[in-house]
Design an enzyme around this catalytic site. Structure first.
Site, PDB file in Angstrom:
ATOM      1  N   SER A  25       0.812  -1.223   0.000  1.00 27.61           N
ATOM      2  CA  SER A  25       0.000   0.000   0.000  1.00 27.61           C
ATOM      3  C   SER A  25       0.844   1.270   0.000  1.00 27.61           C
ATOM      4  CB  SER A  25      -0.918   0.016   1.230  1.00 27.61           C
ATOM      5  OG  SER A  25      -0.147  -0.010   2.425  1.00 27.61           O
ATOM      6  N   TYR A  26       2.164   1.152   0.009  1.00 31.66           N
ATOM      7  CA  TYR A  26       3.023   2.335   0.047  1.00 31.66           C
ATOM      8  C   TYR A  26       3.080   2.982  -1.334  1.00 31.66           C
ATOM      9  CZ  TYR A  26       4.814   1.234   4.743  1.00 31.66           C
ATOM     10  OH  TYR A  26       4.936   0.990   6.087  1.00 31.66           O
ATOM     11  N   GLY A  27       2.615   4.205  -1.394  1.00 30.05           N
ATOM     12  CA  GLY A  27       2.512   4.937  -2.644  1.00 30.05           C
ATOM     13  C   GLY A  27       1.093   5.451  -2.776  1.00 30.05           C
ATOM     14  N   GLY A  36       2.093   1.065  -4.646  1.00 31.15           N
ATOM     15  CA  GLY A  36       3.075   0.010  -4.876  1.00 31.15           C
ATOM     16  C   GLY A  36       4.430   0.531  -5.329  1.00 31.15           C
TER      17      GLY A  36
END
Length: 366
Positions: free
Chosen positions: A95-97, A103
């Site tokens: 979930s980073y982004g 991603g």
């Protein structure tokens, strides 16, 4: 992916240039001094990791951390410097982004690993990625699909630690068991070398440990917000549980999102949403920041180095976030030494005397 790596080094030259032979064929090389020795690495299940890792939440996050794709070259330099100095644990998440960059952190890590100049160190890198407990991930198969998507973004054959990003026990208990079975499935399929959890409180941590153990899957790690701003009853209980069950404890936000760096004041706040939190908490941190400054000055260290070292001395593997070469250089200075028992007590007393504490993650369970 994990394997043994070369010892990280500082370069120290005990000779002046006038001491060296004038011959152009001289093969003198400066003495290399390690940041930490091989026996100081940490065993987590089947993996061996550096005593500190780095977090990559900021890599792709425009809202909170102001990420721009033009930063990618600098991010690659920070990654390379970290690996060259023996850091082999990197934490990320699917979930980073933000937005179209969802991603992005995993994609960048995969790219930087592939392009790192050194196969031996390259293969030693341990990626710990987290899979979000989205409401549409209702079956073990959907969780396995998420793991395969992360492998595709990372361009890896196997992930070091596959972690459940948070528990759904607080709001969707039926989903929880499916997620646990998803961890079992990705482990049994060989998609991950080990499994871990994040944001699990003491009661849920024991439950998932026992469940996985009954399925023949060891729980390798537990990730929790742990710092001088987050040293409450739950954190201490989680640490004790990890110690007794042989679970590696990974400390995220060891610098309290930057509040323990000494860079910010009530009149000099960070940009973005963090400013709201800092405005609320910073005015009550003077006792703690004062103690950090005192010890840092005495030790010839910086505030972040002292705060991170406190986490290490408390048996955790801290993963401060990095965006710049300067941050890597500074954070590496937290390694190779330890606070004394008196200094630890001084910092913990000052933390208790500071009226404000870090707001806990809303997904943290009991």
């Amino acid at each position: 992916m994990a394997f043994s790596i070369s010892t990280p080094t500082y370069h120290f030259n005990c000779f002046s240039s006038s001491d060296l032979p004038s011959s152009p064929s001289s093969s003198f090389r400066p003495f290399k001094f390690p940041l930490f020795w091989s026996w100081q690495k940490v065993k987590m299940g089947p993996l061996t990791v550096s005593p500190m890792g780095f977090g990559t939440w900021a890599w792709g996050n425009q809202l909170l951390w102001g990420y721009k794709e033009s930063m990618d070259t600098d991010l690659q330099q920070t990654f390379n410097l970290a690996v060259e100095n023996g850091i082999n644990l990197f934490d990320t998440a699917d979930s980073y982004g933000t937005g179209r960059l969802n991603g992005q952190s995993e994609k960048l890590l995969g790219k930087f690993i592939r392009e790192f100049p050194g196969k031996r160190m390259q293969d030693d890198i341990v990626i710990a990625t987290k899979f979000a407990a989205y409401p549409w991930r209702l079956t073990p198969g959907q969780f396995v699909k998420a793991c395969r998507a992360s492998l595709e973004r990372l361009q890896l054959k196997q992930i070091g630690i596959g972690q459940l990003h948070w528990s759904t026990a607080n709001y969707a208990p039926p989903q929880e068991l499916a997620l646990w079975d998803g961890l079992v499935a990705m482990y049994e399929k060989g998609l991950v070398q080990a499994v871990g959890v994040s944001n699990y409180g003491p009661k849920q941590l024991v439950k998932i440990h026992d469940y996985l153990k009954a399925r023949g899957v060891p729980l390798c790690s537990a990730q929790v917000q742990f710092s001088l701003l987050s040293m409450g009853k739950d954190q201490i209980e989680i640490r004790n549980i990890c110690d007794s069950l042989g679970i590696g404890l990974i400390a995220y936000s060891p610098l309290g999102l930057g509040m323990l760096t000494g860079k910010y004041t009530s009149s000099r706040l960070p940009l973005g949403p963090r400013a709201l939190l800092f405005r609320q908490i910073l005015p009550g941190l003077e006792p703690l920041l004062s103690s950090l400054r005192e010890i840092a000055q005495k030790r010839n260290k910086t505030l972040p180095q002292v705060a991170i070292n406190w986490c290490i001395c408390n048996g955790t593997i801290p993963i401060p976030g990095i965006k710049t070469v300067k941050q890597v250089e500074e954070n590496l200075g937290a390694l190779g030494w330890r606070l004394s028992s008196d200094e630890l007590l001084q910092l913990e007393f000052a933390a208790r005397e500071s009226p404000q504490k870090m707001i806990q993650n809303i997904f943290q369970t009991r």
